[in-house]
Design an enzyme around this catalytic site. Structure first.
Site, PDB file in Angstrom:
ATOM      1  N   LYS A 245       0.939  -1.388  -0.071  1.00  0.00           N
ATOM      2  CA  LYS A 245       0.134   0.050   0.051  1.00  0.00           C
ATOM      3  C   LYS A 245       0.809   1.255   0.065  1.00  0.00           C
ATOM      4  O   LYS A 245       0.699   2.113  -0.763  1.00  0.00           O
ATOM      5  CB  LYS A 245      -0.815   0.079   1.037  1.00  0.00           C
ATOM      6  N   ARG A 246       2.018   1.125   0.896  1.00  0.00           N
ATOM      7  CA  ARG A 246       2.690   2.413   1.073  1.00  0.00           C
ATOM      8  C   ARG A 246       3.720   2.502  -0.049  1.00  0.00           C
ATOM      9  O   ARG A 246       4.250   3.894  -0.465  1.00  0.00           O
ATOM     10  CB  ARG A 246       3.632   2.240   2.247  1.00  0.00           C
TER      11      ARG A 246
END
Length: 283
Positions: A245-246
């Site tokens: 996600k990051r």
């Protein structure tokens, strides 16, 4: 576990949108359960109160429906806090409070060991008086791994890909079991939940293989069953880096909203066929 109908689970955290890597895990867990006439559980790991968002839960449900996956039960970790507290109480003799910040830990590690820095045991060496004087300060709880491993004795688990694996929890040091900002760590919550829900087969990415050393120890200490583990390769980008996600991995919601066929994507994942620019990493 011959003759036992499998129970699998997909356990995302509602801290962001799901990506292709999540889809691969969900499809594999779902299909393993269905192939054996078993149950597929959806568990929302939402005890990180600072990052979990209700809107992400809704998106997760829509993404899984879009992929054509049906679950037999939906649960939330935030509704199971009493189970984590009970497990922590059973382990109380092996735990000690830790007052260290991440910055303090990082500064004390001149030579980190393993894939992640191992806690040097700073707070384990505090005197009873020093601990008592600081108990009003926010703190987590760590397990004295040397004592715990000695109590449990030699352990192993079976992995569908790696065979029988000898557990080595000592290599992880004194891991956190209850965080300052959450009632349980990932290690404690997932171990308790899998047992409480009767999970027989854990399907997850190979990035969590090492965590199984700790989970196997906790199972032994708490008298819990050990499931069969299936650690699958991760989906990586052209640069070989795993999706996260990051790191801006493409979200399933964006694909869904863009008109992509979710069931076709799930079928492609079953055949290890990935969109252009992605591939399976090493097992």
């Amino acid at each position: 576990m011959s003759g036992v109908r499998p129970v699998t689970r997909f356990a995302p955290s509602p801290t962001g949108r799901l990506h292709l890597g999540h889809a691969l895990s969900a499809v594999r867990a779902h299909d393993l359960a269905r192939a054996g006439g078993g149950r597929f559980l959806l568990r929302i790991e939402d005890i990180d109160g600072t990052r979990s968002r209700p809107e992400h839960v809704e998106t997760i449900l829509r993404d899984l429906e879009w992929l054509g996956l049906e679950w037999d039960d939906l649960s939330f970790q935030s509704e199971r806090l009493d189970l984590y507290a009970a497990a922590q109480a059973r382990l109380a003799d092996l735990l000690y409070p830790c007052f260290c910040t991440r910055a303090e830990i990082a500064a004390s590690l001149s030579a980190p060991h393993g894939p992640a820095p191992v806690y040097p045991g700073t707070c384990r060496h505090l005197s009873p008086e020093a601990r008592a004087a600081r108990m009003a300060t926010p703190h987590g709880w760590r397990i004295d791994m040397a004592r715990a491993a000695a109590l449990a004795g030699p352990l192993d688990w079976h992995d569908a890909g790696a065979g029988t694996v000898a557990a080595d929890p000592l290599s992880h040091g004194d891991v956190i079991l209850a965080r300052k900002d959450a009632p349980a760590s990932y290690h404690l919550a997932v171990t308790v939940d899998d047992a409480a829900q009767g999970v027989t087969d854990v399907v997850r990415g190979v990035d969590l293989f090492e965590a199984t050393h700790v989970h196997r120890l906790l199972q032994a200490l708490l008298g819990l069953p050990t499931p069969l583990y299936h650690h699958h390769p991760l989906i990586v980008g052209e640069d070989g880096q795993r999706l996260a996600k990051r790191h801006g991995a493409p979200a399933l919601a964006a694909m869904r909203e863009g008109g992509a066929d979710g069931r076709a994507l799930a079928d492609a994942l079953r055949r290890n066929m990935l969109p252009a620019g992605f591939r399976l990493g090493e097992a």
